[in-house]
Design an enzyme around this catalytic site. Structure first.
Site, PDB file in Angstrom:
ATOM      1  N   ASP A 231      89.424  79.232  62.997  1.00 35.32           N
ATOM      2  CA  ASP A 231      88.735  79.968  64.054  1.00 35.32           C
ATOM      3  C   ASP A 231      89.706  80.854  64.825  1.00 35.32           C
ATOM      4  OD1 ASP A 231      86.705  80.462  66.237  1.00 35.32           O
ATOM      5  OD2 ASP A 231      85.655  78.898  65.134  1.00 35.32           O
ATOM      6  N   HIS A 261      85.841  81.396  71.193  1.00 32.94           N
ATOM      7  CA  HIS A 261      84.981  80.882  70.130  1.00 32.94           C
ATOM      8  C   HIS A 261      85.533  79.594  69.529  1.00 32.94           C
ATOM      9  CE1 HIS A 261      83.128  80.845  66.048  1.00 32.94           C
ATOM     10  NE2 HIS A 261      82.099  81.421  66.655  1.00 32.94           N
ATOM     11  N   ASN A 356      74.029  84.787  61.160  1.00 35.11           N
ATOM     12  CA  ASN A 356      72.961  85.054  62.123  1.00 35.11           C
ATOM     13  C   ASN A 356      72.188  86.344  61.896  1.00 35.11           C
ATOM     14  OD1 ASN A 356      74.030  82.782  63.459  1.00 35.11           O
ATOM     15  ND2 ASN A 356      75.373  84.056  64.721  1.00 35.11           N
ATOM     16  N   SER A 424      77.349  79.406  64.538  1.00 35.83           N
ATOM     17  CA  SER A 424      78.691  78.952  64.919  1.00 35.83           C
ATOM     18  C   SER A 424      78.636  77.637  65.679  1.00 35.83           C
ATOM     19  CB  SER A 424      79.385  79.981  65.818  1.00 35.83           C
ATOM     20  OG  SER A 424      80.067  80.948  65.078  1.00 35.83           O
TER      21      SER A 424
END
Length: 485
Positions: A231, A261, A356, A424
């Site tokens: 990440d 994130h 997404n 996520s």
């Protein structure tokens, strides 16, 4: 001119299998490619716009074990007199570098990987086409930016827990009939309650972002398991991690989470109040920053995780390894497939985000490969057990997990939290359940295929109703506690 295009998944696998049996030995290699600037071996227009430069990732065959210098000399580079630089990326618990990456000063080549050897290079399309015929290279593709699987603009900073509760475990200890010690947490986010109950949540006037839900988990959930968060880095100083989070790799020479994130995903996996498995060891693999995510960084970062996993699995306190990757792109990328295949072959488990775009998840990397290798591709659901409007769907989604209004740790300070939406946020919930199950089922520690079957078998059936022509998983992740809290 031939156009470079991504091989289909089936063709990737065919090439991998055929290369393993037919790749020539080092003594049979022939010079088949000229270095950039030495004249193209493929005819093309004199207009440079017809033959543009791109960044490429080249991955070597497993049979190619020669030193990098020999390989580049054969390709037409002169490495004599060139500067060879070794970059130490990440620090182990012993204080020594945990991973080294080598770069040459010839045409900006950067080499990396110990388990999957690769290099990046900037060259013209025609030169890349000629390079495809080099027998030492099993995969060549244009380097492509990846994306965080979070809904843009969904981040909302939330008020933290009262200072008296920050970093303090105030949970109710209980015992089941089998004498197994378990815990009920009364100040949990909604997503944790949904993981530990059999029926849809009755909010009873509570908002999804309220920390007023109940989460049931076993006291030793995830204890000792190594989780590698691929990440943007982790805010390791956050009180919620209690010293269990460490950075071990960065592709950029910096380890701080400048995006938030990675810290949020790590919190959903392992934070004291926001995490599924509150006892795991979290290892940060920084593959992106505020400028985006590099495809080659993902290969190098997971390669570093594989190296550490192979060291750890010989040690007596090894409990298992899980990769959590809330990153992706379209179309599916060969490099994602190949490095994740190496990881599962080594016995690592992996949870990835379905992305997404509210469309077929089979068009996105790395989730499309869930049909070929035992990684778990995760879609997002809301508090009403409905597929989130943004979530990808279809046969390449293995399971759903909460992914809307998810409260977890953030990078703003040592106690900061935020609410985010996205696959996520769903992916790390499954990561945490895998870690929990590794403690419960030691025989599955090095068997990702059996673990995937086990996770899907424990899921709640028929919960996420199909709402489109692409039918797929109707499963919702669950930790197996009976009834509702």
């Amino acid at each position: 001119m031939k156009t470079l295009s991504l091989l289909s998944t089936a063709l990737i696998i065919t090439i991998l299998q055929s290369t393993a049996s037919t790749a020539p030995t080092a003594t049979k290699y022939k010079h088949q490619w000229r270095r950039p600037g030495a004249g193209s071996v493929v005819s093309h227009s004199t207009n440079p716009n017809d033959d543009p430069y791109h960044d490429y990732i080249a991955i070597l065959s497993d049979d190619e074990v020669r030193p990098w210098g020999d390989i580049f000399d054969e390709m037409g580079f002169s490495t004599q007199g060139s500067t060879k630089k070794t970059h130490s990326l990440g620090v182990s618990l012993s204080g020594k570098p945990s991973y080294n990456m080598t770069s040459y000063d010839v045409s900006g080549i950067r080499t990396f990987g110990k388990n999957l050897r690769a290099f990046t290079i900037h060259m013209r399309e025609s030169e890349a086409e000629a390079m495809e015929d080099n027998p030492s290279i099993i995969s060549l593709e244009r380097s492509q930016k990846r994306e965080w699987a979070v809904v843009p603009g969904s981040a909302k900073i939330q008020p933290p827990l009262p200072p008296a509760d920050q970093g303090v475990r105030r949970f109710e200890i209980r015992k089941r009939q089998d004498a197994q010690v378990w815990v009920q947490q009364g100040n949990a986010p909604w997503n944790l309650q949904r993981l530990s109950c059999q029926h849809r949540i009755d909010a009873k006037g509570r908002l999804p972002t309220d920390l007023k839900y109940n989460y049931r988990f076993e006291q030793d959930a995830g204890k000792g398991v190594d989780v590698y968060v691929v990440d943007s880095g982790i805010n390791v100083d956050h009180v919620e991690f209690q010293g269990r989070a460490r950075m071990m790799f960065s592709y950029f020479g910096k380890v701080d989470d400048d995006v938030g994130h990675g810290t949020h995903c790590a919190g959903t996996i392992a934070a004291l109040h926001y995490g599924v498995a509150k006892n795991v060891n979290i290892w940060g693999i920084k593959v992106g920053d505020s400028n985006g995510v590099n495809g080659e960084a993902i290969v190098a970062g997971i390669d570093a995780a594989i190296t550490r996993h192979n060291q750890r699995k010989t040690q007596p306190d090894f409990m298992g390894s899980v990769i959590s990757m809330s990153i992706g792109t379209a179309p599916p990328q060969q490099s994602d497939f190949m490095i994740l295949q190496k990881a599962v072959q080594a016995g690592m488990h992996a949870s990835v985000a379905a992305m997404n775009s509210a469309t077929d998840a089979c068009n996105f990397s790395p989730g499309a490969f869930s049909q070929q290798i035992p990684i778990i591709n995760v879609g997002a659901a809301d508090i009403n057990d409905t597929r989130a409007a943004f979530s990808n769907f279809g046969k390449c989604v293995d399971i759903y997990a909460p992914g809307v209004s998810i409260v977890s740790t953030f990078n703003n300070n040592a106690t900061g939290i935020a609410s985010l939406d996205g696959t996520s946020m769903a992916c790390p919930a499954v990561t945490g359940i895998i870690a929990d199950e590794l403690v419960r089922n030691p025989k599955l520690r090095l068997d990702p295929a059996a673990m995937k079957k086990h996770i899907l078998g424990k899921a709640l059936k028929g919960v996420i109703k199909p709402d489109n022509v692409l039918t797929g998983a109707e499963l919702l992740i669950n930790n197996g506690f009976p009834g509702d809290p």
